[in-house]
Design a protein around this motif. Structure first.
Motif, PDB file in Angstrom:
ATOM      1  N   UNK A  16      -4.812  14.884   2.345  1.00 15.57           N
ATOM      2  CA  UNK A  16      -3.969  14.577   1.590  1.00 15.57           C
ATOM      3  C   UNK A  16      -4.435  13.260   0.952  1.00 15.57           C
ATOM      4  N   UNK A  17      -5.680  12.906   0.908  1.00 16.33           N
ATOM      5  CA  UNK A  17      -6.131  11.583   0.541  1.00 16.33           C
ATOM      6  C   UNK A  17      -5.933  11.405  -1.137  1.00 16.33           C
ATOM      7  N   UNK A  18      -5.866  12.678  -1.816  1.00 18.68           N
ATOM      8  CA  UNK A  18      -5.732  12.471  -3.166  1.00 18.68           C
ATOM      9  C   UNK A  18      -4.178  12.144  -3.583  1.00 18.68           C
ATOM     10  N   UNK A  19      -3.457  12.025  -2.776  1.00 20.94           N
ATOM     11  CA  UNK A  19      -2.076  11.908  -2.910  1.00 20.94           C
ATOM     12  C   UNK A  19      -1.875  10.267  -2.589  1.00 20.94           C
ATOM     13  N   UNK A  20      -2.804   9.480  -2.067  1.00 15.63           N
ATOM     14  CA  UNK A  20      -2.640   8.241  -1.561  1.00 15.63           C
ATOM     15  C   UNK A  20      -2.382   7.363  -2.775  1.00 15.63           C
ATOM     16  N   UNK A  21      -1.526   6.465  -2.671  1.00 13.14           N
ATOM     17  CA  UNK A  21      -1.130   5.426  -3.515  1.00 13.14           C
ATOM     18  C   UNK A  21      -1.872   4.117  -3.251  1.00 13.14           C
ATOM     19  N   UNK A  22      -2.847   3.640  -3.822  1.00 13.59           N
ATOM     20  CA  UNK A  22      -3.630   2.605  -3.222  1.00 13.59           C
ATOM     21  C   UNK A  22      -3.115   1.331  -3.641  1.00 13.59           C
ATOM     22  N   UNK A  23      -3.251   0.346  -2.684  1.00 14.77           N
ATOM     23  CA  UNK A  23      -2.869  -1.168  -3.136  1.00 14.77           C
ATOM     24  C   UNK A  23      -3.338  -1.524  -4.362  1.00 14.77           C
ATOM     25  N   UNK A  24      -2.575  -2.627  -5.036  1.00 16.04           N
ATOM     26  CA  UNK A  24      -3.301  -3.157  -6.175  1.00 16.04           C
ATOM     27  C   UNK A  24      -4.553  -3.929  -6.007  1.00 16.04           C
ATOM     28  N   UNK A  25      -5.576  -3.526  -6.837  1.00 14.10           N
ATOM     29  CA  UNK A  25      -6.869  -4.514  -6.820  1.00 14.10           C
ATOM     30  C   UNK A  25      -7.519  -4.046  -5.421  1.00 14.10           C
ATOM     31  N   UNK A  26      -7.272  -2.783  -4.901  1.00 14.03           N
ATOM     32  CA  UNK A  26      -8.129  -2.745  -3.855  1.00 14.03           C
ATOM     33  C   UNK A  26      -9.144  -1.549  -4.085  1.00 14.03           C
ATOM     34  N   UNK A  27     -10.310  -1.692  -3.947  1.00 15.93           N
ATOM     35  CA  UNK A  27     -11.599  -0.953  -4.155  1.00 15.93           C
ATOM     36  C   UNK A  27     -12.244  -0.738  -2.931  1.00 15.93           C
ATOM     37  N   UNK A  28     -12.383   0.096  -2.332  1.00 11.49           N
ATOM     38  CA  UNK A  28     -13.180   0.302  -1.125  1.00 11.49           C
ATOM     39  C   UNK A  28     -14.634  -0.020  -1.170  1.00 11.49           C
ATOM     40  N   UNK A  29     -15.129  -1.058  -0.369  1.00  7.68           N
ATOM     41  CA  UNK A  29     -16.524  -1.495  -0.110  1.00  7.68           C
ATOM     42  C   UNK A  29     -16.950  -0.683   0.972  1.00  7.68           C
ATOM     43  N   UNK A  30     -16.114  -0.827   2.347  1.00 10.39           N
ATOM     44  CA  UNK A  30     -16.758  -0.169   3.439  1.00 10.39           C
ATOM     45  C   UNK A  30     -15.393   0.467   4.128  1.00 10.39           C
TER      46      UNK A  30
END
Length: 331
Positions: free
Chosen positions: A228-242
């Motif tokens: 269900x990763x497509x339903x994840x609400x990501x934290x503000x300004x977070x963009x996965x590098x690793x």
């Protein structure tokens, strides 16, 4: 001689506090003919250590540790200090009470890194329908690898999948200049335990909308089911590098959802991210099945060397090998 004894005492202290398996401890290098004062020092650094007195590790481990220690002292010393036997009797009296406790503590200390981390975790490998309520050797191996290679995460946003107790992410906050750590697990019970462990270790940290600010570094926690990763609400300004993941490839029924989650996160960054996967090699066929699945999704992986025993900051059971893979995908 004194330097060698001090080094042994400190090593045994670190191993005791994190419940390093007794069969992995090199008992044969215990200094011979320890005086009463030195034996007392040894007990004060282990069983009587303030961390163990305040937040005790498993009683069964303490009892078996003292059994092995007594065997060595009786073999190599003219006389064993009363405090050693008294400690054993005192711990033995707590065995019956301890059987009713589901949780205990582990303490990870490393003076060279200025790290002190206390985890509350399940005493059972499987509890509440999940294996994530206790720390596993691949997670410790991955944390050790990153502690030696902090350039990988410095200034980066790090997402951990299947974080369990939160061990690896919390180590990063203490030993690197990571920008933002997001630790996740699909189990609500693990999520609650992560929150508890974070509060225990970073209770003085400033809180913010997304979590905690630890020495200008952000820490966020979330429940994340891979499918269900497509339903994840990501934290503000977070963009996965690793992406980090440890001990998550033992169950092949979860492989499709795990690779789906990895693929989803990579696509969010247009493949401009990378992953470190640590796996305990319990079954080579199962591990290879996962790696083949990764390849079929156009991911490339290479082996990275785990930290040698003589250079490790933390201790884990090496009876079963751990492998670390560096994973990328070229657009």
């Amino acid at each position: 001689m004194k330097q060698s004894r001090t080094r042994f005492f400190d090593t045994l202290k670190y191993q005791f506090l994190c419940c390093h398996p007794l069969h992995c401890i090199n008992w044969e290098v215990i200094p011979t003919h320890l005086t009463w004062e030195q034996q007392q020092e040894l007990i004060e650094k282990t069983v009587f250590h303030p961390l163990n007195q305040k937040q005790p590790i498993r009683i069964s481990y303490q009892l078996n540790f003292l059994k092995r220690l007594i065997e060595q002292l009786e073999r190599h010393c003219d006389e064993v200090h009363d405090i050693v036997y008294e400690s054993y009797c005192s711990v033995q009296q707590r065995v019956a009470q301890d059987t009713t406790e589901k949780y205990a503590y582990k303490h990870y200390q490393q003076a060279a890194l200025d790290i002190s981390l206390t985890l509350r975790e399940s005493k059972s490998f499987v509890a509440e329908g999940t294996t994530g309520l206790c720390s596993w050797q691949a997670s410790i191996a991955l944390a050790d690898y990153l502690a030696h290679n902090t350039d990988i995460v410095n200034g980066k946003c790090v997402l951990e999948l299947g974080a369990g107790t939160g061990f690896c992410g919390m180590i990063l906050l203490q030993c690197s200049d990571v920008r933002h750590v997001l630790i996740t697990d699909g189990s609500y019970e693990c999520f609650e335990l992560m929150k508890e462990n974070v509060r225990r270790n970073f209770g003085d940290a400033e809180t913010c909308d997304d979590g905690y600010v630890v020495k200008e570094k952000l820490l966020t926690m979330s429940v994340l089911e891979w499918g269900a990763v497509d339903e994840m609400i990501w934290p503000n300004s977070f963009s996965t590098d690793i992406i980090l993941a440890a001990d998550v490839v033992y169950d092949d029924t979860a492989f499709d959802s795990l690779v789906y989650a990895i693929d989803y996160v990579f696509k969010m960054k247009e493949d401009a991210c990378e992953m470190l996967l640590a796996a305990t090699v319990r079954n080579e066929y199962t591990l290879q099945k996962f790696l083949d699945l990764l390849s079929s999704w156009n991911f490339q992986y290479v082996d990275r060397n785990v930290t040698p025993v003589d250079k490790c900051y933390f201790y884990w059971d090496r009876t079963t090998p751990v492998k670390i893979y560096h994973i990328k995908r070229h657009s």
